[in-house]
Design a protein around this motif. Structure first.
Motif, PDB file in Angstrom:
ATOM      1  N   HIS A   1       0.864  -1.129  -0.059  1.00 44.18           N
ATOM      2  CA  HIS A   1       0.171   0.073   0.004  1.00 44.18           C
ATOM      3  C   HIS A   1       0.872   1.234   0.173  1.00 44.18           C
TER       4      HIS A   1
ATOM      5  N   HIS B   1       0.475   5.374   0.392  1.00 44.11           N
ATOM      6  CA  HIS B   1      -0.572   6.398   0.874  1.00 44.11           C
ATOM      7  C   HIS B   1      -0.523   7.666  -0.200  1.00 44.11           C
ATOM      8  N   ASN B   2       0.490   7.847  -1.159  1.00 38.68           N
ATOM      9  CA  ASN B   2       0.672   8.760  -1.967  1.00 38.68           C
ATOM     10  C   ASN B   2       1.484   8.415  -2.855  1.00 38.68           C
TER      11      ASN B   2
ATOM     12  N   GLN C   1       2.153   4.455   9.271  1.00 36.75           N
ATOM     13  CA  GLN C   1       1.493   3.883   7.972  1.00 36.75           C
ATOM     14  C   GLN C   1       0.461   2.832   8.236  1.00 36.75           C
TER      15      GLN C   1
ATOM     16  N   MET D   1      -2.862   4.520   8.864  1.00 32.02           N
ATOM     17  CA  MET D   1      -3.267   5.314   7.604  1.00 32.02           C
ATOM     18  C   MET D   1      -3.732   4.277   6.537  1.00 32.02           C
TER      19      MET D   1
END
Length: 171
Positions: free
Chosen positions: A43, A45-46, A163, A166
């Motif tokens: 994953h 996040h950006n 993380q 998030m």
């Protein structure tokens, strides 16, 4: 597991204490990622983030880099750079190359690298640990370098924990 910094059998006193700190840092890193899926490990996040999997491989790559520099007395060769370069540098190359692996892949790499460190430490003594050297063009010693390995892992474990909080599909 005991939560003590202490001498360990098979190592000189100071190296044993260092190993006990390294063992604790590693335990808490492994605890933080226990049971993660490939989706969770990959994953982002950006568009500029590093995945949890990439951070785990980076932890191993930093230690591998210091093994090559300190134990082998050289810079990484082309084969080592090909294997570890994306993990060491992270960023765009890491996002491109470090993905689609199960947690066991990252854990195996962490163990593989750490086992060599422990073998090398068994061959050395506290005089070696305190031996002076230059690192980043600054006075240093082997003790500091291996402290930095611990410090780097703890820093990235903190990033991993953030993380995990998030990841939308974990909330």
């Amino acid at each position: 597991m005991e939560f003590k910094v202490k001498e360990l059998e098979g190592y000189t006193p100071q190296i044993g204490r260092l190993v006990s700190m390294m063992n604790y840092a590693r335990k808490t890193t492994l605890d933080a990622v226990h049971g993660l899926t490939i989706k969770e490990l990959d994953h982002l996040h950006n568009k500029n983030a590093n995945s949890i999997g990439a951070l785990l491989l980076h932890i191993a790559a930093v230690e591998k880099g210091f093994q090559i520099e300190i134990f082998d007395g050289r810079n990484p060769n082309e084969q080592e750079y090909d294997e570890w370069g994306a993990a060491y540098g992270l960023g765009e190359l890491g996002r491109k190359e470090i993905k689609d692996q199960p947690l066991t892949f990252y854990i195996d790499k962490l163990y593989e690298v750490r086992n060599r460190t422990l073998e090398e430490f068994r061959r050395r003594d506290d005089t070696w640990l305190h031996s002076e050297r230059l690192w980043d063009n600054q006075p240093s010693n082997n003790y500091f370098i291996w402290f930095h390995v611990i410090e780097d892992e703890i820093n990235h474990r903190g990033q991993i924990r953030i993380q995990l909080k998030m990841i939308p599909f974990l909330s």
